[in-house]
Scaffold this motif. Structure first.
Motif, short mmCIF file in Angstrom:
data_model
loop_
_atom_site.label_atom_id
_atom_site.label_comp_id
_atom_site.label_asym_id
_atom_site.label_seq_id
_atom_site.Cartn_x
_atom_site.Cartn_y
_atom_site.Cartn_z
N ALA A 161 -18.90 27.20 19.42
CA ALA A 161 -19.82 26.46 18.84
C ALA A 161 -21.10 26.95 18.82
CB ALA A 161 -19.94 25.06 19.53
N SER A 162 -21.78 26.32 17.86
CA SER A 162 -23.40 26.71 17.86
C SER A 162 -24.18 26.39 18.70
CB SER A 162 -23.72 26.45 16.07
OG SER A 162 -24.33 25.05 16.36
N ASP A 164 -27.00 25.00 18.61
CA ASP A 164 -27.43 23.69 18.05
C ASP A 164 -26.81 22.49 18.59
OD1 ASP A 164 -29.91 24.90 17.06
OD2 ASP A 164 -29.42 24.80 15.15
N TYR A 165 -25.32 22.70 18.30
CA TYR A 165 -24.39 21.79 18.67
C TYR A 165 -24.45 21.47 20.13
CZ TYR A 165 -20.13 19.27 19.54
OH TYR A 165 -19.30 18.30 19.87
N GLN A 168 -27.45 19.51 21.48
CA GLN A 168 -27.15 18.11 21.20
C GLN A 168 -26.12 17.31 21.87
OE1 GLN A 168 -27.33 17.11 16.90
NE2 GLN A 168 -28.48 18.92 16.36
N HIS A 169 -24.79 18.13 21.86
CA HIS A 169 -23.91 17.49 22.49
C HIS A 169 -23.32 17.81 23.79
CE1 HIS A 169 -23.13 15.46 18.69
NE2 HIS A 169 -23.43 16.60 18.20
N HIS A 181 -15.73 15.69 22.18
CA HIS A 181 -16.69 16.44 21.12
C HIS A 181 -15.86 16.48 19.58
CE1 HIS A 181 -19.49 18.54 23.92
NE2 HIS A 181 -18.33 18.34 24.69
N ARG A 182 -16.86 16.75 18.85
CA ARG A 182 -16.41 16.88 17.49
C ARG A 182 -15.77 18.16 17.57
NH1 ARG A 182 -18.77 13.09 13.99
NH2 ARG A 182 -18.24 14.68 12.26
N GLY A 227 -23.38 23.67 13.14
CA GLY A 227 -23.47 22.73 14.14
C GLY A 227 -22.80 21.51 13.75
N GLY A 229 -19.52 21.19 15.01
CA GLY A 229 -18.72 20.82 15.94
C GLY A 229 -18.00 22.23 16.75
#
Length: 314
Positions: A161-162, A164-165, A168-169, A181-182, A227, A229
């Motif tokens: 995943a990135s 940024d993702y 945030q998550h 998670h997405r 970002g 998921g």
């Protein structure tokens, strides 16, 4: 007969015209003269569709072997010159074509200027014999035993995943946490890769993924970089992004090598054309120099993990 077969394979007069450097009307005239000589219609023609008649299907079944024999004979004669030439039909996924084959062809085409490469899309599977493929690059061994299979290199899945993702998550610590998670899944030719395997406490578990986005590998990678998921992608596709920090690998302690590798697959012929041989050898050398594959954390079968770049098995 060659023009007829190409119309069948491409599904149109226009496709066959490109292959032979003709106009669509020129192809149509050739087919009409062929039909007149045979005394039967080979195609059902409408303004929107082209389909084989019963006679056309019977002819195509028989002419495939004839054309292949002619091609083998011509290849054998060309090989005597020591300079591979002709058209090489290569099937590969869009992602592998863009990230590996096209960069490889820059030097390969300079070394073999008389070879013309036709790249064909193979996401989700391809009919090697029906589409007259010389070499297919696949990530799983085909079920048929009428092909030669050469393993080029291991290519494990990478869950990533990135940054940024993840900021945030959060970062999943266990495979079971992926449900929170997405997730992004690969979808090609009607099949979605939504069952991800992991190794936990020495056992293999399958996680069923409910994805927020599905597509071919290239689009899933783009979505992950933006970002959107967590994705599971082929190592060759994300190796540069992992090295640059654009994507972060996840669940590394749970990754398994489930016979995931890059294979060169080609028809089992008495005479392997030199055009196929030099392409496979060159691609193998290129991959070994450019793709650095991490060792798997958990092995499902040690006998499946030994790369055999110089071996060929039926």
């Amino acid at each position: 007969m060659s023009v007829f077969a190409e119309v069948v394979l491409t599904g149109s007069f226009v496709g066959a015209a490109r292959r032979f450097g003709l106009t669509a009307s020129g192809v149509s005239r050739k087919i009409s003269r062929f039909e007149e000589r045979l005394g039967v219609r080979l195609f059902n023609r409408t303004t929107r569709a082209l389909s084989l008649t019963e006679a056309g299907e019977a002819l195509f079944e028989r002419c495939e072997g004839i054309l292949q024999s002619i091609d083998d004979a011509e290849s054998a004669v060309r090989d005597l010159s020591g300079n591979p030439r002709g058209i090489l039909r290569v099937a590969a996924s869009d992602a592998f074509s863009m990230h590996v084959i096209v960069p490889f062809l820059k030097t390969f085409s300079q070394n073999f200027p008389d070879l013309s490469i036709t790249l064909m899309q193979a996401d989700g599977g391809i009919n090697l014999l029906g589409e007259r493929i010389d070499v297919a690059i696949l990530f799983a061994k085909p079920d048929e035993n009428s092909f030669i299979i050469r393993k080029l290199i291991d290519d494990p899945w990478v869950v990533c995943a990135s940054p940024d993702y993840l900021e945030q998550h959060g970062t999943p610590a266990l495979p079971s946490e992926l449900s929170e998670h997405r997730c992004l899944t690969i979808h090609a030719r009607g099949t979605t890769n939504d069952q991800w395997k992991f190794g936990t406490d020495g056992k293999i578990e399958t996680i069923f993924i409910e994805s927020n986005f599905s597509g071919i590998g290239l689009t899933v990678k783009k979505a992950a970089l933006q970002g959107m998921g967590v994705a599971r992608l082929a190592h060759f596709l994300v190796s540069d992004d992992l090295a640059a920090g654009r994507l972060k690998p996840l669940l590394m302690n749970n990754v398994i090598q489930d016979d995931r590798a890059i294979f060169a697959v080609y028809p089992n012929r008495q005479h392997l054309p030199s055009k196929s041989r030099v392409f496979i050898d060159g691609l193998s050398n290129y991959i070994e120099k450019t793709l650095i594959v991490p060792a798997p954390t958990m092995k499902t079968d040690d006998t499946k993990l030994c790369p055999q770049p110089d071996s060929a098995t039926k």
